[in-house]
Design a protein around this motif. Structure first.
Motif, mmCIF file in Angstrom:
data_model
loop_
_atom_site.group_PDB
_atom_site.id
_atom_site.type_symbol
_atom_site.label_atom_id
_atom_site.label_comp_id
_atom_site.label_asym_id
_atom_site.label_seq_id
_atom_site.Cartn_x
_atom_site.Cartn_y
_atom_site.Cartn_z
ATOM 1 N N ARG A 185 -12.841 -10.928 11.833
ATOM 2 C CA ARG A 185 -12.067 -10.018 11.388
ATOM 3 C C ARG A 185 -12.763 -8.569 11.089
ATOM 4 N NH1 ARG A 185 -6.877 -9.510 9.062
ATOM 5 N NH2 ARG A 185 -6.577 -8.008 7.390
ATOM 6 N N ILE A 186 -12.825 -7.825 12.035
ATOM 7 C CA ILE A 186 -13.609 -6.479 12.112
ATOM 8 C C ILE A 186 -12.493 -5.511 11.287
ATOM 9 C CG2 ILE A 186 -14.743 -4.487 13.483
ATOM 10 C CD1 ILE A 186 -16.244 -7.452 13.406
ATOM 11 N N MET A 187 -13.136 -4.656 10.507
ATOM 12 C CA MET A 187 -12.134 -3.824 9.626
ATOM 13 C C MET A 187 -12.257 -2.555 10.159
ATOM 14 S SD MET A 187 -11.120 -6.521 7.928
ATOM 15 C CE MET A 187 -10.437 -5.795 6.391
ATOM 16 N N SER A 188 -11.252 -1.776 9.716
ATOM 17 C CA SER A 188 -11.355 -0.241 10.261
ATOM 18 C C SER A 188 -12.424 0.519 9.748
ATOM 19 C CB SER A 188 -9.797 0.310 9.599
ATOM 20 O OG SER A 188 -10.067 1.594 9.527
ATOM 21 N N LEU A 189 -12.826 1.474 10.579
ATOM 22 C CA LEU A 189 -14.048 2.252 10.280
ATOM 23 C C LEU A 189 -13.711 3.363 9.102
ATOM 24 C CD1 LEU A 189 -15.370 2.918 13.653
ATOM 25 C CD2 LEU A 189 -16.086 1.274 12.159
ATOM 26 N N ASN A 190 -12.524 3.586 8.779
ATOM 27 C CA ASN A 190 -12.161 4.602 7.848
ATOM 28 C C ASN A 190 -11.554 3.941 6.781
ATOM 29 O OD1 ASN A 190 -9.828 4.505 8.973
ATOM 30 N ND2 ASN A 190 -8.953 6.497 8.706
ATOM 31 N N ASP A 191 -11.087 2.649 6.683
ATOM 32 C CA ASP A 191 -10.377 2.180 5.642
ATOM 33 C C ASP A 191 -10.919 0.526 5.796
ATOM 34 O OD1 ASP A 191 -9.155 0.832 3.721
ATOM 35 O OD2 ASP A 191 -7.230 1.339 3.975
ATOM 36 N N PRO A 192 -12.013 0.233 5.335
ATOM 37 C CA PRO A 192 -12.729 -1.017 5.596
ATOM 38 C C PRO A 192 -11.784 -2.438 4.744
ATOM 39 C CG PRO A 192 -14.047 -0.061 4.094
ATOM 40 C CD PRO A 192 -13.127 0.934 4.530
ATOM 41 N N THR A 193 -10.888 -1.985 4.185
ATOM 42 C CA THR A 193 -10.217 -2.945 3.668
ATOM 43 C C THR A 193 -8.796 -3.391 4.389
ATOM 44 O OG1 THR A 193 -8.394 -1.348 2.424
ATOM 45 C CG2 THR A 193 -10.349 -2.124 1.186
ATOM 46 N N LYS A 194 -8.517 -2.780 5.576
ATOM 47 C CA LYS A 194 -7.729 -2.900 6.548
ATOM 48 C C LYS A 194 -8.335 -3.292 7.932
ATOM 49 C CE LYS A 194 -5.583 1.091 8.442
ATOM 50 N NZ LYS A 194 -5.229 2.055 8.300
ATOM 51 N N LYS A 195 -7.548 -4.235 8.588
ATOM 52 C CA LYS A 195 -8.160 -4.698 9.897
ATOM 53 C C LYS A 195 -7.976 -3.591 10.783
ATOM 54 C CE LYS A 195 -5.163 -6.513 12.934
ATOM 55 N NZ LYS A 195 -4.271 -7.473 13.822
ATOM 56 N N MET A 196 -9.329 -3.771 11.723
ATOM 57 C CA MET A 196 -9.388 -2.632 12.989
ATOM 58 C C MET A 196 -8.109 -2.943 13.509
ATOM 59 S SD MET A 196 -12.405 -1.687 15.490
ATOM 60 C CE MET A 196 -13.421 -1.093 14.573
ATOM 61 N N SER A 197 -7.575 -2.029 14.201
ATOM 62 C CA SER A 197 -6.508 -2.146 15.165
ATOM 63 C C SER A 197 -6.159 -1.019 16.247
ATOM 64 C CB SER A 197 -5.140 -2.358 14.113
ATOM 65 O OG SER A 197 -4.046 -2.279 15.131
ATOM 66 N N LYS A 198 -5.697 -1.358 17.527
ATOM 67 C CA LYS A 198 -5.646 -0.556 18.631
ATOM 68 C C LYS A 198 -4.452 0.500 18.359
ATOM 69 C CE LYS A 198 -3.775 -4.313 21.557
ATOM 70 N NZ LYS A 198 -4.576 -5.349 21.802
ATOM 71 N N SER A 199 -3.528 -0.151 17.549
ATOM 72 C CA SER A 199 -2.295 0.847 17.075
ATOM 73 C C SER A 199 -2.436 1.564 16.196
ATOM 74 C CB SER A 199 -1.253 -0.210 17.040
ATOM 75 O OG SER A 199 -1.260 -1.196 16.297
ATOM 76 N N ASP A 200 -3.513 1.589 15.222
ATOM 77 C CA ASP A 200 -3.800 2.511 14.311
ATOM 78 C C ASP A 200 -3.440 3.962 14.504
ATOM 79 O OD1 ASP A 200 -4.762 3.774 11.899
ATOM 80 O OD2 ASP A 200 -6.519 2.587 11.661
ATOM 81 N N ASP A 201 -2.698 4.617 13.672
ATOM 82 C CA ASP A 201 -2.533 6.142 14.169
ATOM 83 C C ASP A 201 -3.834 6.948 13.849
ATOM 84 O OD1 ASP A 201 0.106 5.487 14.730
ATOM 85 O OD2 ASP A 201 0.754 5.754 12.446
ATOM 86 N N ASN A 202 -4.639 6.503 13.115
ATOM 87 C CA ASN A 202 -6.052 7.162 12.839
ATOM 88 C C ASN A 202 -6.821 6.785 13.891
ATOM 89 O OD1 ASN A 202 -8.284 8.498 11.913
ATOM 90 N ND2 ASN A 202 -7.613 8.344 9.931
ATOM 91 N N GLN A 203 -7.410 7.639 14.838
ATOM 92 C CA GLN A 203 -8.339 7.370 15.977
ATOM 93 C C GLN A 203 -9.588 7.065 15.490
ATOM 94 O OE1 GLN A 203 -7.826 7.648 19.390
ATOM 95 N NE2 GLN A 203 -5.638 7.564 19.015
ATOM 96 N N LYS A 204 -10.101 7.657 14.083
ATOM 97 C CA LYS A 204 -11.278 7.376 13.506
ATOM 98 C C LYS A 204 -11.438 6.035 13.010
ATOM 99 C CE LYS A 204 -12.970 12.159 12.105
ATOM 100 N NZ LYS A 204 -12.552 12.811 10.860
ATOM 101 N N GLY A 205 -10.245 5.092 12.903
ATOM 102 C CA GLY A 205 -10.366 3.717 12.458
ATOM 103 C C GLY A 205 -11.102 2.775 13.459
ATOM 104 N N PHE A 206 -10.870 3.154 14.683
ATOM 105 C CA PHE A 206 -11.203 2.147 15.487
ATOM 106 C C PHE A 206 -11.816 2.738 16.845
ATOM 107 C CE2 PHE A 206 -7.206 3.648 17.000
ATOM 108 C CZ PHE A 206 -7.285 3.943 18.157
ATOM 109 N N ILE A 207 -12.730 1.652 17.498
ATOM 110 C CA ILE A 207 -13.559 2.333 18.595
ATOM 111 C C ILE A 207 -12.656 1.329 19.787
ATOM 112 C CG2 ILE A 207 -15.672 2.147 19.892
ATOM 113 C CD1 ILE A 207 -16.988 2.681 17.133
#
Ligand code: TYM
Length: 331
Positions: A185-207
């Motif tokens: 479970r890799i987490m979002s880069l801008n909110d590490p309590t949330k799963k990293m997801s390709k559908s995140d609206d914030n581009q900074k959250g995922f690679i």
């Protein structure tokens, strides 16, 4: 030889979370199993997709599977909608599943909440796990490697298989789930309590695996971390740095304990900048391989052969399931 099945949605370009949670273990397991890997485009249309974008992502996803290190000589790679057995079995599984258990799926609840704000919620979004159960069960799958977010769907697949076996005929294999040891479970880069997801609206959250490598390194350098400066794994107190340590470990093969030692006397800045370099060089190599497959003519041949091989295997099980449920004429 035991059978393995897994799938990824072409609903966007996969992230390094998908790579670590899924592709990496696919590659590690490909020698030991009769392995089927699917691009689940029918799952993708449970939420609206742009037709041309979906086609483009489906092709890129095929290249990404291969660029991860899967050997088409050993495994079967195919597109879900090109193997009719999936939709046929999905209907049967829809008649096995209960509305209540489908409504309890957290992925349905999350996606339905988001979808409700934009458009209606499709029936397919609710019955999504029935199609997923069908995907798995028609190959007589023994093991399903997935990230932790798919655990609930897998549990439901097991329940549905058992229900089918006890109501009709004991023909379905009840599959085991396999999560990676590191990085389930890799987490979002801008909110590490949330799963990293390709559908995140914030581009900074995922690679994304096709992000510009330099921009990706920058995302790592600006990832959210806590205010202390010690590079130490502590999921509760230091979720941001723990997530970055997990990514580092998964991409380099170094253990988290070794990384903690390596960065004992450093601060977050040094650590993040070096992880940025690791991610950058990983992406450069990865994207070279993706481009090779996208430009070569072999991609279509691999997918054609994959669909044929998958159909041959899956049709047999679908026929058995139909017979068990009394569909069609006695043959
Ligand atoms: P999908 O397309 O969302 O994700 C593909 C795989 O990546 C894993 N994953 C992650 N792992 C670690 N950290 C993350 N942040 C992360 N995000 C995603 C997922 O667990 C998955 O293994 N429903 C599935 C696709 C599917 C499927 C199947 C999987 C359809 N049929 C049959 C297995 C077997 C999905 O949406 O995955």
């Amino acid at each position: 030889m035991k059978t393995l099945f897994s799938g990824v949605q072409p609903s966007g370009i996969p992230t390094i979370g998908n790579y670590i949670g899924a592709y990496k273990q696919f590659v590690e397991m490909q020698d030991e199993y009769d392995a089927y890997f699917c691009i689940v485009d029918q799952h993708a249309i449970t939420v609206p997709q742009d037709r041309l974008k979906l086609r483009e992502n489906t092709r890129k996803l095929a290249a990404i599977y291969l660029a991860s290190g899967l050997d088409p000589e050993k495994i079967t790679l195919f597109i879900q909608s090109e193997v009719a057995a999936h939709a046929k079995a999905a209907w049967m599984m829809q008649c096995i599943g209960y509305i209540g258990e489908l409504e309890r799926m957290t992925q349905f609840k999350d996606k339905a909440r988001r979808q409700n704000q934009r458009d209606g919620i499709s029936v397919g979004l609710l019955t999504y796990p029935s199609l997923m159960a069908a995907d798995i069960l028609i190959y007589g799958t023994d093991v399903v490697p997935v990230g932790e977010d798919q655990g609930q769907h897998l549990e439901l697949t097991r329940n549905m298989a058992e229900r089918f076996n006890s109501k009709y005929n004991d023909i379905l294999t009840v599959p085991e789930v396999k999560h990676p040891e590191v990085g389930g479970r890799i987490m979002s880069l801008n909110d590490p309590t949330k799963k990293m997801s390709k559908s995140d609206d914030n581009q900074k959250g995922f690679i994304s695996l096709l992000d510009d490598p330099k921009a990706a390194a920058k995302k790592i350098r600006s990832a959210v971390t806590d205010s202390s400066s010690e590079v130490k794994y502590d999921k509760e107190e230091k979720p941001g740095i723990s997530n970055l340590l997990t990514i580092y470990s998964a991409l380099t093969g170094k253990s988290i304990a070794d990384l903690e030692k390596q960065y004992e006397d450093s601060n977050y800045g040094v650590f993040k900048s070096e992880l940025g370099e690791v991610v950058e060089s990983f992406l450069i190599d990865f994207q070279d391989r993706v481009n090779h497959y996208l430009e070569s003519g072999e991609l279509d041949d691999i997918l054609d052969q994959g669909a044929e091989k998958a159909s041959t295997k899956a049709d047999k099980m679908v026929e058995k399931m139909e017979r068990a449920m009394g569909l069609g004429r006695k043959r």
